[in-house]
Design a protein around this motif. Structure first.
Motif, short mmCIF file in Angstrom:
data_model
loop_
_atom_site.label_atom_id
_atom_site.label_comp_id
_atom_site.label_asym_id
_atom_site.label_seq_id
_atom_site.Cartn_x
_atom_site.Cartn_y
_atom_site.Cartn_z
N GLU A 111 0.82 -1.22 0.00
CA GLU A 111 0.00 0.00 0.00
C GLU A 111 0.85 1.26 0.00
O GLU A 111 0.61 2.22 -0.71
N ILE A 112 1.89 1.20 0.79
CA ILE A 112 2.74 2.35 1.01
C ILE A 112 3.48 2.77 -0.27
O ILE A 112 3.90 3.90 -0.44
N ALA A 113 3.62 1.84 -1.20
CA ALA A 113 4.37 2.14 -2.43
C ALA A 113 3.47 2.64 -3.54
O ALA A 113 3.93 2.96 -4.63
N LEU A 114 2.17 2.71 -3.26
CA LEU A 114 1.24 3.20 -4.27
C LEU A 114 1.32 4.71 -4.33
O LEU A 114 0.39 5.42 -3.98
N THR A 115 2.43 5.21 -4.75
CA THR A 115 2.66 6.64 -4.66
C THR A 115 2.35 7.32 -5.96
O THR A 115 2.25 6.68 -7.01
N SER A 116 2.28 8.64 -5.88
CA SER A 116 2.05 9.40 -7.09
C SER A 116 3.22 9.21 -8.05
O SER A 116 3.05 9.19 -9.25
N GLN A 117 4.43 9.01 -7.49
CA GLN A 117 5.58 8.80 -8.39
C GLN A 117 5.37 7.56 -9.24
O GLN A 117 5.65 7.56 -10.43
N PHE A 118 4.88 6.52 -8.62
CA PHE A 118 4.66 5.29 -9.39
C PHE A 118 3.59 5.51 -10.45
O PHE A 118 3.72 5.09 -11.60
N LEU A 119 2.51 6.18 -10.05
CA LEU A 119 1.41 6.37 -10.99
C LEU A 119 1.82 7.28 -12.14
O LEU A 119 1.43 7.07 -13.29
N ASP A 120 2.66 8.27 -11.84
CA ASP A 120 3.16 9.14 -12.91
C ASP A 120 3.99 8.33 -13.89
O ASP A 120 3.94 8.54 -15.10
N ARG A 121 4.79 7.44 -13.34
CA ARG A 121 5.63 6.62 -14.19
C ARG A 121 4.81 5.71 -15.08
O ARG A 121 5.11 5.51 -16.25
N PHE A 122 3.76 5.17 -14.47
CA PHE A 122 2.86 4.33 -15.24
C PHE A 122 2.27 5.13 -16.40
O PHE A 122 2.23 4.69 -17.54
N GLU A 123 1.85 6.35 -16.07
CA GLU A 123 1.22 7.20 -17.07
C GLU A 123 2.20 7.55 -18.19
O GLU A 123 1.85 7.57 -19.37
#
Ligand code: ADP
Ligand code: ZN
Length: 746
Positions: free
Chosen positions: A271-283
């Motif tokens: 849960e803790i790694a579900l960060t905006s950084q990860f989501l931005d990278r995904f995007e």
């Protein structure tokens, strides 16, 4: 992208051909999301055909409940008592793969199947049809039916000729007329009504988007997984790469292949790694946001994602452990990133480990599963050694970045000043980094100001009234808090035991206290404190990350929330305030977990061109964990750990289960524990240790005792426990929680 899963469960499209379908007058077994031992029989009403997986409403006592048709009825309920299914819901049926998975998890965790089903139905409102709104558009041939025209009507037609549907208000406004004009044209049959939903759809991931060229090691790993994805069939991969080696790029590539093959993809993160950084990278990689699934999601969003997954509109989901129970019908790949994290283990209700259950889901669904980590769990390595998992290795950081140099600061030789926690050596390094306009991170896995408050006058320690634990001072919030139950109280002025004024002293440091020290040492530095109780909610977290990225911060002080997944190019120094902290905890994985956490934190240093350094403050530089961190010889460390566990018969070479009994009444609890000890079946392969008071002997006002069941690897530990518990009469006030493969021994 395909949308071939446009299931509709309307009566016309009832799955007549489905195996096990039941017609009106027949019985079906319906599983309800409750702690019952199995499915209940219901009668199918005339005119309805039901097949396994259909969601239905049924009467249960005085109320109606939603359940899932599980199979034919058992016949246990007498005809006279049999109640009728009320209705079938307009949702795609639960796929067979998920139903098998629910049964598997229930058997393995010794949980009632209904409780596991509940995990798969946790989306309020998702089972009801979506709320529809009405819009108007020009009907085909509608202009032929033109009634008497007025200038207002003409204007509406001019707008509507583009063929788009609009809400009546929108259409009227664009045409500059009143809503009555729109209604008049609809009544006359010129405009037609269409139903639409305001719910956001799901963007299709862009599989043609430019992607980074993979290095040859990355490409080998991606191709191995990709080939398995395309071929189908179960296989587990361990993607074992140092921090910054490009594991994420590799599994993104595998995910893209699965999507291209028309399969759905699930990426599980702690849960803790579900960060905006990860989501931005995904995007950046896929040109859209993924569907997200985690505990902070608002109900509306849960509903949308659950339904999107069920209907096959959501192709790729990034989620925390509970996403494993989403109703994917075309799942073709699961990635478990940071697979060693204990956040994947659920410690209440159904005690499951999402990493292990992901492998089960892949095996039942015949698709590959990727476990990614820089510090794989010993369990996972043992599976690699035994040839059960395929090992894919990335041994270097991508590009010019190098692994940081790790040093121990021997606190016996270089002690901090009295009342301080940072050694002169660490302080000096921080000053150098600050002078170079780079960033440092101080890591201490302890929230609050001080873990213990003591009265200097009488020796009293401030404890939680409901738990067997000390209260932690949170000076910024001016309160004391229990980290086990959430109890809080204002910080007292006088000792509650002896009444002495100004005698309470804070013992030991938490991150707040380190922040105070840093501010005194470097008054000119910009300091950010990151811990879960300071950063409440994703927005605060995102803002903190942004400040660090944009160099609005010089020194970061944080708990484990900063340990994971971040890439801060200017961060060149990591200081571990107390590297021995996790070793105090005597559980069987203390060394392994300390190694993993500290290695992960070290991995934050030197992620870009600038080389990184890590300083670990320790009183035990000769300890095996510290030596492994300094030498970087992870595999030798794991092999030593493995040898130790094997000698003692501990996991993964033996099996464990915890059984925790709890009750508000200690006498009742002790009596039950004694009875249970007497009833434990004898077995050559299984030992029962206990009962003993649990380390947390009081939690939320309930006393706790525990048994530890220790079995040889080949023993059927679930069968043993089920047989044992079946003989025990448990009083109503006592709770019995069984935890197969426990990670938490408190
Ligand atoms: P890991 O998941 O192993 O910690 P990441 O996937 O986060 O590693 O990669 C570390 C950094 O290197 C990221 O910024 C990532 O974008 C970059 N990177 C990794 N592989 C490549 C590549 N093949 N081409 C370009 N950049 C890459
Ligand atoms: Zn408490």
């Amino acid at each position: 992208m395909t949308t071939k899963l446009s299931h509709s469960a309307s009566p016309e499209s009832a799955p007549h051909a489905v195996k096990g379908a039941a017609a009106g007058g027949e019985r079906v077994g319906v599983l309800l999301p409750l702690a019952l031992s199995g499915a209940y029989d219901y009668l199918v009403p005339e005119g309805l055909r039901l097949a396994p997986g259909d969601y239905v409403t049924v009467p249960l006592g005085p109320r109606l409940m939603v359940g899932v048709v599980w199979g034919p009825g058992s016949g246990e309920v007498a005809d006279k008592k049999l109640k009728k299914v009320t209705d079938r819901l307009d949702v795609p049926p639960m796929p067979e793969g998920l139903r098998k998975f629910i049964e598997w998890v229930a058997d393995y965790t010794l949980s009632p199947p209904g409780m596991v089903l509940r995990l798969a139905m946790r989306a309020p409102g998702a089972l009801e049809p979506p709320r529809l709104r009405t819009a108007y558009r020009l009907r085909e041939g509608g202009e032929a039916a033109l009634p008497k025209m007025t200038p207002a009507r003409t204007r509406v037609l001019e707008v509507a000729r583009d063929g788009f549907a609009r809400r009546s208000g929108e259409l009227a406004e664009e045409a500059g007329v009143s809503a009555g004009v729109v209604k008049g044209l609809a009544d006359a049959g010129v405009l037609e009504k269409v139903a639409f939903t305001t719910e956001r759809g799901f963007d299709a991931p862009d599989l043609e988007a430019p992607r980074p060229a993979l290095s040859s090691a990355q490409n080998d790993a991606a191709s191995a997984i990709g080939a398995q994805v395309e071929e189908g069939g179960f296989e587990t991969f361990l993607l074992d790469g140092v921090t910054g080696s490009g594991k994420t790029e590799v599994y993104f590539d595998a995910a893209a292949r699965a999507l291209a093959a028309g399969r759905q993809v699930l990426i599980l993160l702690p849960e803790i790694a579900l960060t905006s950084q990860f989501l931005d990278r995904f995007e950046a990689r896929f040109g859209c946001r993924p569907a997200e699934w985690h505990s902070d999601l608002p109900a509306r969003e849960r509903r949308r994602v659950w339904r999107g997954v069920a209907e096959g509109r959501a192709r790729i989901v990034v989620g925390a452990r509970s996403a494993l129970f989403l109703p994917f019908a075309e799942l073709g790949l699961i990635v478990v990133d940071e697979e060693h994290e204990i956040a994947f283990k659920q410690d209440e209700g159904v005690h499951y480990n999402a990493r292990d259950m992901a492998v089960v889901r892949g095996s039942l669904g015949a698709f590959p599963v990727v476990l990614a980590s820089a510090t794989p769990a010993l369990e996972t390595m043992a599976n690699v050694w035994a040839g059960r998992y395929r090992h894919l290795v990335l041994s270097e950081r991508h590009g010019p970045a190098q692994m940081p140099d790790v040093f121990a600061v021997d606190m016996r030789a270089d002690p901090p000043e009295r009342g301080r926690w940072l050694s002169p050596g660490l302080v000096k390094s921080m000053a150098q980094v600050l002078a170079k306009e780079e960033q440092s991170l101080l890591f201490l896995n302890r929230r609050g100001y001080a873990p213990l408050t003591l009265c200097r006058s009488c020796g009293h320690r401030l404890e939680c009234p409901q738990c067997d634990s000390w209260l932690v001072e949170h000076r910024f919030r001016k309160e004391l808090a229990c980290h086990h139950c959430g109890y809080t109280a204002p910080s007292p002025k006088a000792c509650p035991a002896c009444g002495a004024e100004d005698a309470l002293v804070a013992c030991g440091p938490g991150v707040e206290r380190i922040a105070e020290e840093v501010t005194e040492l470097f008054p000119e530095a910009r300091v950010a404190l990151l811990s879960s109780d300071v950063l409440r909610g994703p927005a605060a977290y995102r803002e903190a990350v942004r400040q660090i990225e944009e160099h609005e911060v010089d020194i970061i002080i944080g708990t484990q929330v900063v340990a994971k997944g971040h890439n801060f190019p200017l961060l060149t120094l990591v200081g571990v305030v107390d590297a021995d902290l996790g070793l105090e905890n005597g559980d069987l994985r203390a060394a392994e977990r300390t190694f993993q956490l500290l290695h992960q934190v070290s991995g934050r240093a030197g992620r870009a061109e600038k080389p990184g350094r890590v300083l670990m403050q320790t009183y035990m530089p000769e300890h095996g964990v510290m030596r492994a961190l300094l030498s970087g010889d992870r595999d030798a460390f794991l092999e030593r750990e493995a040898a130790g566990r094997e000698r003692l018969g501990y996991p993964p070479y033996g099996r464990l289960a915890g059984i925790v009994l709890s009750s508000p009444r200690l006498d009742q609890l002790q009596a039950l524990a004694r009875d249970m000890a007497r009833l434990a079946p004898l077995s050559e392969k299984i030992d029962v240790l206990g009962p003993a008071p649990a380390p947390l002997a009081l939690l939320r006002g309930r006393h706790r005792m525990r048994f530890l069941v220790k079995a040889r690897r080949e023993a059927h530990i679930q069968g043993y426990i089920a047989q044992w518990l079946a003989q025990v009469q448990v009083p109503a006030a006592v709770r019995v929680a069984v935890d197969i493969d426990p990670y938490n021994f408190s």
